[in-house]
Design a protein around this motif. Structure first.
Motif, mmCIF file in Angstrom:
data_model
loop_
_atom_site.group_PDB
_atom_site.id
_atom_site.type_symbol
_atom_site.label_atom_id
_atom_site.label_comp_id
_atom_site.label_asym_id
_atom_site.label_seq_id
_atom_site.Cartn_x
_atom_site.Cartn_y
_atom_site.Cartn_z
ATOM 1 N N LEU A 54 0.827 -1.209 0.000
ATOM 2 C CA LEU A 54 0.000 0.000 0.000
ATOM 3 C C LEU A 54 0.858 1.255 0.000
ATOM 4 N N LEU A 55 1.939 1.250 0.786
ATOM 5 C CA LEU A 55 2.803 2.424 0.855
ATOM 6 C C LEU A 55 3.545 2.666 -0.453
ATOM 7 N N CYS A 56 3.974 1.575 -1.099
ATOM 8 C CA CYS A 56 4.830 1.709 -2.281
ATOM 9 C C CYS A 56 4.075 1.634 -3.605
ATOM 10 N N ARG A 57 2.792 1.351 -3.570
ATOM 11 C CA ARG A 57 2.019 1.294 -4.806
ATOM 12 C C ARG A 57 0.798 2.206 -4.753
ATOM 13 N N SER A 58 -0.016 2.037 -3.723
ATOM 14 C CA SER A 58 -1.266 2.797 -3.664
ATOM 15 C C SER A 58 -1.018 4.286 -3.459
ATOM 16 N N ILE A 59 -0.071 4.636 -2.583
ATOM 17 C CA ILE A 59 0.188 6.061 -2.342
ATOM 18 C C ILE A 59 0.733 6.749 -3.587
ATOM 19 N N PRO A 60 1.758 6.199 -4.285
ATOM 20 C CA PRO A 60 2.200 6.848 -5.533
ATOM 21 C C PRO A 60 1.102 6.916 -6.596
ATOM 22 N N GLN A 61 0.294 5.853 -6.726
ATOM 23 C CA GLN A 61 -0.799 5.880 -7.695
ATOM 24 C C GLN A 61 -1.834 6.949 -7.343
ATOM 25 N N THR A 62 -2.110 7.091 -6.057
ATOM 26 C CA THR A 62 -3.063 8.116 -5.634
ATOM 27 C C THR A 62 -2.522 9.516 -5.916
ATOM 28 N N MET A 63 -1.237 9.723 -5.645
ATOM 29 C CA MET A 63 -0.614 11.015 -5.936
ATOM 30 C C MET A 63 -0.644 11.318 -7.428
ATOM 31 N N LEU A 64 -0.414 10.300 -8.244
ATOM 32 C CA LEU A 64 -0.461 10.486 -9.699
ATOM 33 C C LEU A 64 -1.878 10.819 -10.157
ATOM 34 N N ALA A 65 -2.866 10.130 -9.577
ATOM 35 C CA ALA A 65 -4.257 10.385 -9.951
ATOM 36 C C ALA A 65 -4.698 11.799 -9.581
ATOM 37 N N TRP A 66 -4.129 12.351 -8.518
ATOM 38 C CA TRP A 66 -4.491 13.695 -8.076
ATOM 39 C C TRP A 66 -3.636 14.790 -8.704
ATOM 40 N N GLY A 67 -2.868 14.416 -9.731
ATOM 41 C CA GLY A 67 -2.168 15.427 -10.518
ATOM 42 C C GLY A 67 -0.712 15.647 -10.195
ATOM 43 N N TRP A 68 -0.144 14.909 -9.266
ATOM 44 C CA TRP A 68 1.275 15.061 -8.941
ATOM 45 C C TRP A 68 2.101 14.420 -10.052
ATOM 46 N N ARG A 69 3.156 15.059 -10.456
ATOM 47 C CA ARG A 69 4.032 14.569 -11.516
ATOM 48 C C ARG A 69 5.491 14.652 -11.075
ATOM 49 N N ASP A 70 6.255 13.654 -11.479
ATOM 50 C CA ASP A 70 7.709 13.650 -11.258
ATOM 51 C C ASP A 70 8.063 13.872 -9.784
ATOM 52 N N PHE A 71 7.353 13.184 -8.895
ATOM 53 C CA PHE A 71 7.609 13.355 -7.465
ATOM 54 C C PHE A 71 8.616 12.344 -6.935
ATOM 55 N N LEU A 72 9.088 11.423 -7.797
ATOM 56 C CA LEU A 72 10.085 10.446 -7.389
ATOM 57 C C LEU A 72 11.350 10.602 -8.226
ATOM 58 N N SER A 73 12.496 10.473 -7.584
ATOM 59 C CA SER A 73 13.765 10.496 -8.296
ATOM 60 C C SER A 73 14.062 9.106 -8.844
ATOM 61 N N ASP A 74 15.216 8.972 -9.480
ATOM 62 C CA ASP A 74 15.612 7.671 -10.014
ATOM 63 C C ASP A 74 15.748 6.644 -8.886
ATOM 64 N N LEU A 75 16.404 7.034 -7.797
ATOM 65 C CA LEU A 75 16.566 6.133 -6.656
ATOM 66 C C LEU A 75 15.219 5.827 -6.015
ATOM 67 N N GLY A 76 14.362 6.855 -5.922
ATOM 68 C CA GLY A 76 13.045 6.641 -5.338
ATOM 69 C C GLY A 76 12.215 5.661 -6.138
ATOM 70 N N CYS A 77 12.257 5.761 -7.470
ATOM 71 C CA CYS A 77 11.518 4.825 -8.319
ATOM 72 C C CYS A 77 12.018 3.395 -8.134
ATOM 73 N N LYS A 78 13.329 3.237 -8.093
ATOM 74 C CA LYS A 78 13.890 1.896 -7.910
ATOM 75 C C LYS A 78 13.474 1.318 -6.561
ATOM 76 N N LEU A 79 13.569 2.131 -5.512
ATOM 77 C CA LEU A 79 13.269 1.650 -4.170
ATOM 78 C C LEU A 79 11.788 1.307 -4.029
ATOM 79 N N VAL A 80 10.912 2.207 -4.479
ATOM 80 C CA VAL A 80 9.474 1.991 -4.351
ATOM 81 C C VAL A 80 9.031 0.773 -5.152
#
Length: 276
Positions: free
Chosen positions: A61-87
């Motif tokens: 939920l922390l690593c999938r649902s929260i980023p998906q929810t942020m994307l659905a609400w209009g957030w863009r490019d909120f993760l760095s390269d390391l953040g994407c790999k880790l999540v």
């Protein structure tokens, strides 16, 4: 246009609701188990499995649902390269542990209800020890198998002229040959498919045990028994419902993962479907 806008708002609210309810629900269950453990209550084997299952669910939920929810609400490019790999890595590890823990739970239940003369009964005395090993094995296998996934995930695709990457929502993935992508997904899915097979085997064994017990108990049933379904029948229906639902959703998730791997420009609908 208004209908499209209303539907988009509904999707946003749905993502937000399932994320909040899922995280709070799993954290409450984890708190309850930790509270009982601190009080000195003896934890059963099934309690250990459920604790690991809850932790894995929270990670997903922390690593999938929260980023998906942020994307659905209009957030863009909120993760760095390391953040994407880790999540992405932690999410896939959590998914693997969820499947492994669910498989362990099915096997534990099959061993628990098995009669004394069955093959499962031999494991009853050592069930707790074996279940602990299986749960930790699922963590180890999931951590190792998904380590290769780190090479293919990178930060969000900012420039459209970057042809070596394809956008997959809030992150990007390295493009490769569709045949190689399918083979890669198939290899990563081997542990999950094995757990799924063991789960089906355990479920079928439980159904057979319940059917045998029902046939054995027929001769002591009274003629005045109500038309209500027997406990064995209700348990069998629950097993069939839970197993078929889990297998159906996992199969659908695998199909979506393959489509996502071989498609260069995935649709937004495909990106929002949870993948294994």
């Amino acid at each position: 246009m208004e209908r499209i806008g209303d539907a988009y708002v509904s999707v946003r609210v749905m993502f937000l609701t399932q994320t909040v309810v899922g995280i709070l629900g799993n954290l409450y269950l984890l708190y309850r188990y930790l509270f009982l453990s601190c009080k000195g209550n003896r934890m059963r084997g099934i309690d250990l499995i459920l604790r690991h299952l809850i932790v894995a669910n929270v990670l997903c939920l922390l690593c999938r649902s929260i980023p998906q929810t942020m994307l659905a609400w209009g957030w863009r490019d909120f993760l760095s390269d390391l953040g994407c790999k880790l999540v992405s890595y932690v999410y896939r590890v959590g998914k693997g542990v969820v499947i492994g823990s669910t498989c362990s739970l099915s096997i534990f239940q099959a061993v628990s209800i098995s009669p004394g003369a069955s093959r499962w009964a031999r494991l009853k005395g050592r069930a707790h020890k074996h279940i602990v090993s299986m749960v930790y094995l699922s963590w180890g296998v999931s951590l190792l198998v998904n380590a290769a996934f780190l090479m293919y995930i990178t930060g969000p695709k900012i420039h459209d002229n970057v042809t070596t990457l394809k956008a997959i929502g809030y992150c990007s993935s390295v493009r490769h040959n569709p045949a190689a992508a399918v083979l890669y997904v198939a290899l990563l899915s081997v542990p999950d498919v094995l757990c799924l097979g063991l789960m089906l085997w355990a479920s079928i064994s439980m159904l057979f045990i319940l059917y045998t017990h029902k046939q054995t108990m027929k001769h002591i049933q009274r003629t005045s028994v109500s038309c209500r379904a027997s406990p064995e029948s209700r348990a069998a229906k629950s097993i069939l419902l839970l197993t078929s639902t889990f297998v159906s959703f996992y199969t659908l998730s695998c199909i979506c993962q393959i489509c996502l791997s071989v498609t260069y420009n995935p649709s937004p609908v495909l990106l929002r479907i949870p993948t294994p």
